[in-house]
Design a protein around this motif. Structure first.
Motif, short mmCIF file in Angstrom:
data_model
loop_
_atom_site.label_atom_id
_atom_site.label_comp_id
_atom_site.label_asym_id
_atom_site.label_seq_id
_atom_site.Cartn_x
_atom_site.Cartn_y
_atom_site.Cartn_z
N GLY A 295 77.98 66.42 61.90
CA GLY A 295 78.72 65.58 61.14
C GLY A 295 80.42 65.40 61.26
O GLY A 295 80.92 64.58 60.57
N PHE A 296 80.80 66.49 62.10
CA PHE A 296 82.33 66.60 62.09
C PHE A 296 82.74 65.09 62.68
O PHE A 296 83.89 64.68 62.10
N GLY A 297 81.97 64.58 63.87
CA GLY A 297 82.64 63.36 64.39
C GLY A 297 82.18 62.27 63.55
O GLY A 297 82.57 60.93 64.07
N TYR B 235 75.68 53.71 51.99
CA TYR B 235 76.09 55.03 51.76
C TYR B 235 74.45 55.73 51.15
O TYR B 235 74.94 56.71 50.49
N GLU B 236 73.54 55.27 51.45
CA GLU B 236 72.14 56.01 51.18
C GLU B 236 71.90 57.09 51.91
O GLU B 236 71.08 58.12 51.65
N GLN B 237 72.90 57.44 52.91
CA GLN B 237 72.72 58.78 53.67
C GLN B 237 73.17 59.86 52.83
O GLN B 237 73.93 59.69 52.05
N ALA B 238 72.67 60.95 53.45
CA ALA B 238 73.09 62.23 52.93
C ALA B 238 74.67 62.88 53.34
O ALA B 238 74.87 62.30 54.60
N ARG B 239 75.28 63.35 52.88
CA ARG B 239 76.49 64.04 53.32
C ARG B 239 76.05 64.80 54.42
O ARG B 239 75.08 65.53 54.61
N SER B 240 77.10 64.91 55.62
CA SER B 240 76.74 65.78 56.72
C SER B 240 76.90 67.50 56.38
O SER B 240 77.46 67.60 55.47
N VAL C 246 70.05 63.11 49.82
CA VAL C 246 70.42 64.58 49.48
C VAL C 246 70.64 65.44 50.76
O VAL C 246 69.84 65.37 51.73
N PRO C 247 71.66 66.14 50.53
CA PRO C 247 71.94 66.99 52.07
C PRO C 247 71.39 68.28 51.92
O PRO C 247 70.83 68.65 50.94
#
Length: 215
Positions: A159-161, A170-175, A193-194
């Motif tokens: 997820g850093f990049g 924005y339905e995806q989870a936080r990295s 849900v991360p």
């Protein structure tokens, strides 16, 4: 036309010269100067870069220890490709020169500055600029460096990049990276849900336990 029996060997491409070319590019990369992140002067070009951690955060103490005498252990490897590359695989030319490589590293520095548990000044970088038809090697060399170094932020912690996915996505989870290093406002909008921080930290610990044993 009569169909021949399938022979897998007829579909396997091998080219030792190409493999040596990639190895040569990696050797050149490892010999380039190490600079602050981002580099002190803006420049034109696209290519491949690596980021090295040298600070005092206990989470990354192993990287700081290993990079104390030589920058051999990147925490992240990335690339900056010509615009339109994904659609047409356009090569870099004198006419379409721009500063993607410098801009990408500056974006990373900005992400670090937003994280309350990171000091953006504790990171260094090195990079190679690929020009003209050489720009077609960018992804290949990036992949070779990731395979060789297994950087933490490419492998065990994603997820850093990442970029802002944009409105309506924005339905995806936080990295993983945004869970451990909060601060990017767009990541807070992700409502999936991360993984839990506990799970991510366990993966980081496992990865760091092997760092330095594979070289």
């Amino acid at each position: 036309m009569k169909q021949r029996p399938f022979d897998r060997a007829e579909h396997v491409y091998r080219n030792d010269a190409f493999a040596e070319m990639v190895k040569d590019a990696v050797r050149f990369f490892n010999g380039t100067p190490v600079l602050p992140l981002p580099p002190p002067v803006s420049f034109l070009g696209r290519g491949v870069y690596a980021i090295y951690y040298t600070g005092s955060n206990p989470l990354y103490a192993r990287y700081a220890e290993l990079n104390r005498t030589a920058y051999d252990f990147p925490i992240y490897v990335g690339k900056a490709v010509p615009k339109g590359w994904r659609q047409s695989r356009a090569s870099d030319t004198d006419e379409n020169q721009s500063s993607e490589l410098f801009s990408r590293m500056r974006q990373h520095h900005n992400s670090m500055k937003l994280a309350p548990n990171l000091n953006a000044d504790h990171f260094m970088c090195r990079f190679v600029i690929f020009e003209h038809t050489g720009s077609d090697m960018i992804s290949t060399v990036e992949a070779a460096l990731i395979k060789l170094n297994r950087p933490l932020w490419n492998t065990a912690m994603d997820g850093f990049g990442n970029h802002d996915p944009g409105k309506g996505r924005y339905e995806q989870a936080r990295s993983d990276w945004d869970v451990v290093h909060p601060g990017r406002k767009w990541a807070d909008k992700c409502n999936g849900v991360p993984k839990t921080k506990t799970v991510i930290l366990k993966r980081i610990k496992s990865h760091l336990s092997t760092l330095g044993k594979l070289k």
